[in-house]
Design an enzyme around this catalytic site. Structure first.
Site, PDB file in Angstrom:
ATOM      1  N   ASP A 136       3.375   4.195  -5.708  1.00  0.00           N
ATOM      2  CA  ASP A 136       3.072   5.045  -4.889  1.00  0.00           C
ATOM      3  C   ASP A 136       3.516   5.015  -3.360  1.00  0.00           C
ATOM      4  O   ASP A 136       3.381   6.130  -2.771  1.00  0.00           O
ATOM      5  CB  ASP A 136       1.450   4.730  -4.908  1.00  0.00           C
ATOM      6  CG  ASP A 136       0.699   4.444  -6.096  1.00  0.00           C
ATOM      7  OD1 ASP A 136       1.537   3.705  -6.857  1.00  0.00           O
ATOM      8  OD2 ASP A 136      -0.229   4.803  -6.407  1.00  0.00           O
ATOM      9  N   ASP A 154      -1.513   2.162   2.077  1.00  0.00           N
ATOM     10  CA  ASP A 154      -2.001   3.770   1.980  1.00  0.00           C
ATOM     11  C   ASP A 154      -2.036   4.164   3.361  1.00  0.00           C
ATOM     12  O   ASP A 154      -2.731   5.209   3.246  1.00  0.00           O
ATOM     13  CB  ASP A 154      -3.314   3.852   1.127  1.00  0.00           C
ATOM     14  CG  ASP A 154      -2.879   3.472  -0.396  1.00  0.00           C
ATOM     15  OD1 ASP A 154      -2.160   4.002  -1.040  1.00  0.00           O
ATOM     16  OD2 ASP A 154      -3.864   2.728  -0.890  1.00  0.00           O
TER      17      ASP A 154
END
Length: 375
Positions: free
Chosen positions: A151, A90
């Site tokens: 993602d 992330d």
């Protein structure tokens, strides 16, 4: 609709200005009992609060937004120096809307250098031995070591940006390799998507798809499908590979085909539809940005333009009319879901939903692109 969008933006910026004093040096994540849960810069979502502030400043030139954006971005730099909670894919979500956003708006070698440090941190997730960017956990972890997630497509712009800034093609090569891996294994033959996919850690051979936040392993988690729409469109911007554009379009067709009548997605396209089914407004906000990106790419005569334009308009109308939070709420967009399956904020406002809602509105008024590439 432009005037309507501008009025909504003005309202959202007023709420954001109130949140500056509410949040102080902490970062919002998801809501609980109508208020944001705050953390001292420990979560994967913190870059979106900085991104909202940079978008607000970019639109308004209001110095209050600028000062708050700089302060939160400084805190993101401190986190990078401490290497706190950065063993994750992330890094792009954390540092593209914060440090890279500042670099795009202000320039300056020092700011760009911090963005490149973040890109280098993301590169540490690259498993050259099996050719993946590992999503979670320590590298070569017994349960997470061979896992990628959809993602991560939205983290690749950080590597593409780093390649453009430095001329070092290794960043771009690794990002392109991940995009190709996602295209081959996270996307399914019917144009839906897996949330996650596993590879053998010894030889890199594919094992199979699974989910973490979707209804079940073979279902289509709508936020993941939205990441695919936007992520492959952004990859096309950097690579100009027609396969990346076509994959984004195919994911878009699937998303549009499976929307309910109000054009805002439920949390999973395969979850049983009943009175208790949860929407995910954040999925539709992300998809709206992806739709706009596609409309900027596609020629006027392209056969998909009409349906994309129509759904983008209808979806934004529903988000504006039915999903905006009341005036006294901290969040901007209600009825988003973090993880219905895990009962984590299943029907709440989320900081990424707020960010992409604002980005979509700015795209539709002043043609801003957020911070996923420099226009």
């Amino acid at each position: 609709m432009t005037k309507t969008y501008q009025l909504v933006i003005d309202r959202l910026l007023d709420k954001t200005k109130q949140n500056i004093s509410r949040f102080g040096d902490e970062f919002p994540h998801t809501s609980l009992n109508g208020s944001y849960q705050l953390n001292p810069n420990t979560n994967w979502t913190n870059g979106f609060w900085s991104g909202i502030l940079w978008l607000s400043y970019q639109y308004s030139k209001d110095q209050d937004f600028y000062k708050a954006a700089v302060r939160t971005t400084d805190l993101m730099r401190e986190r990078l120096e401490r290497n706190h909670g950065l063993d994750t894919h992330d890094i792009g979500f954390l540092y593209t809307p914060s440090v890279v956003a500042q670099a795009m708006i202000e320039g300056g070698a020092n700011v760009k250098a911090e963005g490149l440090r973040a890109a280098d941190r993301l590169m540490k997730r690259y498993r050259e031995d099996i050719g993946i960017i590992q999503a979670w956990g320590p590298l070569k972890d017994s349960t997470q070591g061979g896992r990628i997630i959809i993602d991560c497509l939205m983290n690749m712009p950080l590597l593409f940006w780093a390649s453009e800034q430095t001329g070092n093609r290794r960043y771009k090569n690794v990002a392109t390799q991940f995009v190709e891996l996602a295209r081959r294994y996270l996307m399914r033959g019917d144009d839906s998507s897996y949330h996650t996919f596993y590879f053998n850690q010894d030889n890199g051979q594919p094992i199979g798809g699974a989910t973490q936040q979707g209804y079940q392993d073979g279902s289509t988690w709508t936020r993941g499908q939205a990441w695919a729409i936007y992520g492959f469109a952004l990859a096309y911007h950097y690579t100009k590979d027609p396969a990346h554009l076509e994959t984004s379009l195919r994911a878009t067709r699937y998303f549009i085909k499976h929307l309910p009548s109000n054009k805002v997605a439920y949390w999973d396209f395969d979850a049983p539809i009943n009175a208790d089914i949860k929407p995910d407004s954040s999925a539709s906000a992300i998809a709206a940005c992806g739709f706009h990106e596609l409309l900027d790419i596609l020629p006027s005569e392209h056969p998909d333009r009409g349906s994309i334009e129509q759904v983008l308009t209808e979806s934004m109308e529903t988000l504006i009319n039915d999903y905006q939070t009341p005036d006294d709420a901290e969040g901007l967009l209600d009825h988003g879901s973090y993880s219905v399956r895990e009962n984590k904020s299943p029907d709440d406002f989320t900081i990424w939903g707020d960010y992409f809602f604002l980005e979509a509105l700015l795209r539709l008024t002043k043609d801003y692109r957020g911070f996923w590439y420099e226009k």
